[in-house]
Design a protein around this motif. Structure first.
Motif, PDB file in Angstrom:
ATOM      1  N   THR A 582       0.491  -1.610  -0.411  1.00 19.91           N
ATOM      2  CA  THR A 582      -0.347  -0.284  -0.360  1.00 19.91           C
ATOM      3  C   THR A 582       0.978   1.745   0.218  1.00 19.91           C
ATOM      4  O   THR A 582       0.333   2.583  -0.585  1.00 19.91           O
ATOM      5  N   VAL A 583       2.075   1.426   0.162  1.00 17.38           N
ATOM      6  CA  VAL A 583       3.073   2.578   0.220  1.00 17.38           C
ATOM      7  C   VAL A 583       3.567   2.481  -1.199  1.00 17.38           C
ATOM      8  O   VAL A 583       4.004   1.706  -1.176  1.00 17.38           O
ATOM      9  N   SER A 584       3.407   3.652  -1.029  1.00 14.84           N
ATOM     10  CA  SER A 584       3.634   4.380  -2.735  1.00 14.84           C
ATOM     11  C   SER A 584       5.615   4.819  -2.341  1.00 14.84           C
ATOM     12  O   SER A 584       5.716   5.880  -1.561  1.00 14.84           O
ATOM     13  N   HIS A 585       6.164   4.426  -3.055  1.00 14.22           N
ATOM     14  CA  HIS A 585       7.977   4.893  -3.184  1.00 14.22           C
ATOM     15  C   HIS A 585       8.461   4.562  -1.725  1.00 14.22           C
ATOM     16  O   HIS A 585       9.141   5.550  -1.355  1.00 14.22           O
ATOM     17  N   PRO A 586       8.413   3.245  -1.545  1.00 15.31           N
ATOM     18  CA  PRO A 586       8.786   2.514  -0.166  1.00 15.31           C
ATOM     19  C   PRO A 586      10.166   3.211   0.582  1.00 15.31           C
ATOM     20  O   PRO A 586      11.003   2.863  -0.721  1.00 15.31           O
ATOM     21  N   GLU A 587      10.966   3.672   1.623  1.00 19.33           N
ATOM     22  CA  GLU A 587      12.036   3.813   1.500  1.00 19.33           C
ATOM     23  C   GLU A 587      11.968   2.803   2.665  1.00 19.33           C
ATOM     24  O   GLU A 587      11.355   1.879   3.515  1.00 19.33           O
ATOM     25  N   ILE A 588      13.065   2.091   2.912  1.00 21.87           N
ATOM     26  CA  ILE A 588      13.468   1.490   4.017  1.00 21.87           C
ATOM     27  C   ILE A 588      13.083   1.134   4.718  1.00 21.87           C
ATOM     28  O   ILE A 588      13.015   0.271   5.985  1.00 21.87           O
ATOM     29  N   GLU A 589      12.987   2.559   5.831  1.00 24.89           N
ATOM     30  CA  GLU A 589      11.861   2.834   7.215  1.00 24.89           C
ATOM     31  C   GLU A 589      10.667   2.216   7.183  1.00 24.89           C
ATOM     32  O   GLU A 589      10.086   1.549   8.298  1.00 24.89           O
ATOM     33  N   ASP A 590       9.962   2.330   5.765  1.00 32.65           N
ATOM     34  CA  ASP A 590       8.592   1.567   5.508  1.00 32.65           C
ATOM     35  C   ASP A 590       8.565   0.246   5.719  1.00 32.65           C
ATOM     36  O   ASP A 590       7.795  -0.528   5.692  1.00 32.65           O
ATOM     37  N   LEU A 591       9.175  -0.346   5.393  1.00 35.63           N
ATOM     38  CA  LEU A 591       9.798  -2.152   6.203  1.00 35.63           C
ATOM     39  C   LEU A 591       9.388  -1.779   7.796  1.00 35.63           C
ATOM     40  O   LEU A 591       8.604  -2.531   8.087  1.00 35.63           O
ATOM     41  N   LEU A 592       9.639  -1.228   8.156  1.00 34.94           N
ATOM     42  CA  LEU A 592       9.136  -0.966   9.879  1.00 34.94           C
ATOM     43  C   LEU A 592       8.014  -0.538   9.948  1.00 34.94           C
ATOM     44  O   LEU A 592       7.905   0.353  11.292  1.00 34.94           O
ATOM     45  N   ARG A 593       7.554   0.158   9.352  1.00 34.14           N
ATOM     46  CA  ARG A 593       6.373   1.256   9.078  1.00 34.14           C
ATOM     47  C   ARG A 593       5.981   1.067  10.845  1.00 34.14           C
ATOM     48  O   ARG A 593       5.548   2.411  11.754  1.00 34.14           O
ATOM     49  N   GLU A 594       5.060   0.110  11.043  1.00 34.97           N
ATOM     50  CA  GLU A 594       4.688   0.244  12.610  1.00 34.97           C
ATOM     51  C   GLU A 594       5.286   0.991  13.380  1.00 34.97           C
ATOM     52  O   GLU A 594       5.103   1.425  14.163  1.00 34.97           O
ATOM     53  N   THR A 595       6.690  -0.287  13.928  1.00 37.39           N
ATOM     54  CA  THR A 595       7.215   0.124  14.447  1.00 37.39           C
ATOM     55  C   THR A 595       7.120   1.449  14.934  1.00 37.39           C
ATOM     56  O   THR A 595       7.555   2.124  15.812  1.00 37.39           O
ATOM     57  N   LEU A 596       8.094   1.886  13.402  1.00 39.46           N
ATOM     58  CA  LEU A 596       9.145   3.192  13.503  1.00 39.46           C
ATOM     59  C   LEU A 596       8.047   4.481  14.297  1.00 39.46           C
ATOM     60  O   LEU A 596       8.516   5.011  15.152  1.00 39.46           O
ATOM     61  N   VAL A 597       6.544   3.820  13.584  1.00 40.32           N
ATOM     62  CA  VAL A 597       5.758   5.158  14.403  1.00 40.32           C
ATOM     63  C   VAL A 597       5.890   5.044  15.480  1.00 40.32           C
ATOM     64  O   VAL A 597       5.342   5.993  16.545  1.00 40.32           O
ATOM     65  N   ARG A 598       5.152   3.928  16.569  1.00 35.99           N
ATOM     66  CA  ARG A 598       5.497   3.210  17.872  1.00 35.99           C
ATOM     67  C   ARG A 598       6.829   4.209  18.663  1.00 35.99           C
ATOM     68  O   ARG A 598       7.040   4.889  19.552  1.00 35.99           O
ATOM     69  N   VAL A 599       7.651   3.867  18.240  1.00 37.33           N
ATOM     70  CA  VAL A 599       8.782   4.279  18.812  1.00 37.33           C
ATOM     71  C   VAL A 599       9.273   6.149  18.737  1.00 37.33           C
ATOM     72  O   VAL A 599       9.766   6.805  19.287  1.00 37.33           O
TER      73      VAL A 599
END
Length: 672
Positions: A582-599
């Protein structure tokens, strides 16, 4: 307790350092000469300096260019906060707070403020220091009603009404009012129906709120006694190769000690457990028979001789034990098992001599500056460790600067060992005192001009490129050492990409799903440079793969003919193949999207949860960049490294686990 962060202001070259986060073990302050690193450490030490440390002086320490502010009375030393430190309380600290103040269950941190006049203030962060009128308003009204319904309580009720007149809901329960209300409660308590449990509990609640300020003050006093000592060490604290005991004893007796000159010598004596006066007196000679009635045959003379011999033996044993201990420490860093350090007394002189591999003894000043520094460091450190260095915070100013580059790298390991028991903050401008695996521990110190003063950054983006030069050199050296050291190499776009892959590899290796051994992860400093790195590595007949983001820069790099010919498309890995579709033009951070939002929310206070949920197609870095002022990718990856270090792989979401596992498996396959 652990130092969590600090801020220095209005001290010499520092107008405002900004908030500086501190790691639990080791924190590095990196910057060029004259950036203000020493000023930051010196000011920080005053949070809780050793008793013999000189305090702040407005004339000496207030920024000289603005000293007229103090002269004209515009700034008063008792209103100038120079050092502010926030400590994270341990469970033992919190238990101590509760013991003194049972209502203070919200206390998590202790913040200490050291002022220019050397006074100290404190608070418990956002936790309450006192209650307010609104906390007791309802209970007080019901207690009043209970008393009013009883006989002979008119005066007590009237006294409460008079005391409560004009009180707003936000009026604090402290000071004179709290004292008077406490006295009223003592008068009212006997009038409460002893069989009325509700009113008894109401009375206890009111009293708890009224006495909160007093109990919090008691808790603060108890916890402040546990603040770690801040121990500062710089190259000025040098152990002299020959110490004149009589002269040092005379300077001590006259109160004429030069702290910078004598400090190392005094530490050496403390390590031995003797004062200069004691050793000087012992070196003065044997007891003289004519000074005793009965001469050499008297019992008094024989006792004096026996005591002297015992004292000489004790001195020798202490000298020998200290020599062995120092030799062991020096060998660990110096890398020479034959080197030996000896402490000897020669008349009125205490000498530090070094024995080389052929048995020749030379005084310490005939060895290199680096060796002398190392000896001085261990003497000062071990001497203070005998007293109150347990759990102290060590502030090391340019440690190991005179050591050879390779020995600086070895000394870095020594600092890491110290950090196992003590938090360490050290400054450096040497690239060899910064490990490439320690970049998340680095804080950049810079001063672009005197009007702005010294600033400390927790991000790599700085105003003066010279500030990060040591890090560039460290990375360059590491790259030069390791670029051709592994047969398998994964090229990432940048430093943060490398840090994510390394952190995930460590976590997934523990779970049996990491990279094969011997894979080197190489940061290319941008997608456009991936092809250059690939060219160099492939030319050495090494196995190479590349990991590229799926943004515009990554797409352009992946489309380069040279890169495709070098690696083939199977070895060019794209983040879009492992991230949520669902992510358009993802970067490596989008591999961990939900966790990084929490962090980002829990660790940095960057709450973009609502936006990330509402816009699942939008890259998380784009969201953070647009919605968070001062956002730093480097700070985010540091937060993730801390998070993954204290969590299991299973704490990632199911999609994240699957994506990371798929990526690591693809890297292994590409590097077969």
């Amino acid at each position: 307790m652990l130092l969590k962060s600090f801020q220095i202001s209005d001290y010499r070259s520092v107008h405002d350092s900004g908030e500086v986060e501190v790691e639990d073990a080791k924190t590095l302050l990196v910057g060029v000469n004259e950036a203000g690193k020493t000023a930051v450490l010196r000011a920080l030490q005053q949070i809780n300096a050793p008793s013999d440390t000189e305090g702040f002086s407005a004339l000496r320490d207030y920024p000289r260019s603005r000293y007229t502010e103090v002269q004209r009375g515009e700034r008063s030393p008792d209103d100038v906060v120079v050092a502010r430190a926030t400590f994270r309380l341990t469970d033992a600290d919190k238990a101590l707070v509760i013991e003194h103040s049972p209502l203070s269950t919200d206390v998590e941190v202790l913040t200490v403020f050291r002022y220019l006049d050397n006074s100290l203030k404190w608070n418990f962060g956002h936790a309450r220091l006192f209650a307010v009128q609104d906390d007791i308003e309802k209970d007080l009204a019901r207690l009043r009603a209970h008393l009013a319904n009883r006989t002979d309580t008119g005066e007590v009720v009237a006294a409460l009404d008079a005391l409560n007149t004009g009180r707003s809901a936000t009026a604090p329960l402290n000071g004179v009012f709290a004292t008077k209300l406490t006295a009223w409660l003592a008068e009212a308590y006997p009038l409460i129906d002893e069989d009325d449990e509700k009113e008894e509990q109401r009375f206890d609640r009111i009293k708890g709120h009224v006495t909160l300020a007093v109990s919090v003050a008691a808790a603060g006093k108890a916890v402040r006694a546990r603040i770690p000592l801040f121990v500062y060490y710089s190259t000025y604290f040098t152990v002299r190769p020959r110490i004149n005991l009589a002269a040092l004893a005379a300077r001590e007796a006259a109160g004429d000690i030069d702290v910078e000159y004598d400090f190392g010598n005094l530490c050496l004596l403390r390590l031995l457990g003797h004062t200069a006066a004691e050793l000087s007196e012992l070196a003065a000679g044997e007891p003289r028979p004519e000074n005793y009635r009965g001469g050499a045959g008297s019992a008094e003379y024989q006792t004096a001789m026996t005591d002297r011999q015992a004292a000489l033996d004790d001195r020798q044993y202490r000298l020998n034990a200290a020599s062995v201990d120092l030799t062991r420490s020096i060998r660990e860093v110096w890398g020479d098992e034959s080197v030996q350090l000896r402490l000897v007394v020669d008349g009125q002189y205490l000498k530090v001599v070094v024995v080389d591999d052929i048995g020749v003894e030379v005084e310490l000043d005939q060895r290199s500056e680096g060796f002398r520094w190392l000896v001085s460091f261990f003497v000062v450190f071990k001497a203070q460790a005998r007293d109150n260095l347990a759990n102290a915070i060590l502030l090391l100013d340019e440690p190991g600067l005179s050591l050879h580059a390779l020995k600086q790298q070895e000394f870095r390991k020594t600092v890491s060992r110290l950090a196992e028991d003590n938090q360490v903050v050290y400054s450096t401008h040497s690239p060899f005192m910064v490990g490439t695996d320690e970049l998340d521990l680095v804080r950049i110190v810079e001063m672009t001009d005197r009007t702005t003063g010294t600033r400390v950054h927790t991000r790599m983006v700085v105003d003066d490129p010279r500030s990060i030069y040591p890090l560039q050199i460290a990375l360059g050296y590491e790259l030069a050492q390791s670029l051709f050291g592994q047969s398998r190499n994964l090229i990432c776009e940048g430093l943060t990409d490398m840090m994510y892959v390394e952190a995930l590899n460590i976590a997934f290796t523990d779970a049996g799903k990491g990279l094969r051994t011997g894979v080197s992860i190489v940061p290319a400093s941008g997608a456009s440079k991936v092809a250059y790195y690939a060219t160099i590595l492939v030319s050495q007949n090494l196995k190479v793969a590349a990991l590229l983001d799926s943004d515009q820069a990554g797409n352009r790099a992946a489309a380069q003919d040279d890169l495709v010919q070098l690696l083939t498309s199977k070895k060019i890995l794209r983040t879009k193949d492992y991230c949520s579709p669902t992510v358009s033009h993802p970067e490596i951070e989008d591999l961990l999207r939900e966790t990084l939002v929490r962090v980002a929310r829990d660790d940095m206070g960057w709450d973009v949860t609502a936006t990330a949920t509402a816009q699942p197609h939008r890259p998380i870095i784009d969201i953070l960049t647009k919605e968070v002022s001062g956002f730093s990718k480097f700070k985010l990856v540091r937060g993730f490294i801390r998070w993954i270090g204290s969590h299991e792989v299973t704490d990632l979401t199911a999609d994240e686990q699957a994506g990371v596992a798929k990526l690591l498996a693809a890297i292994n396959k590409a590097l077969v």
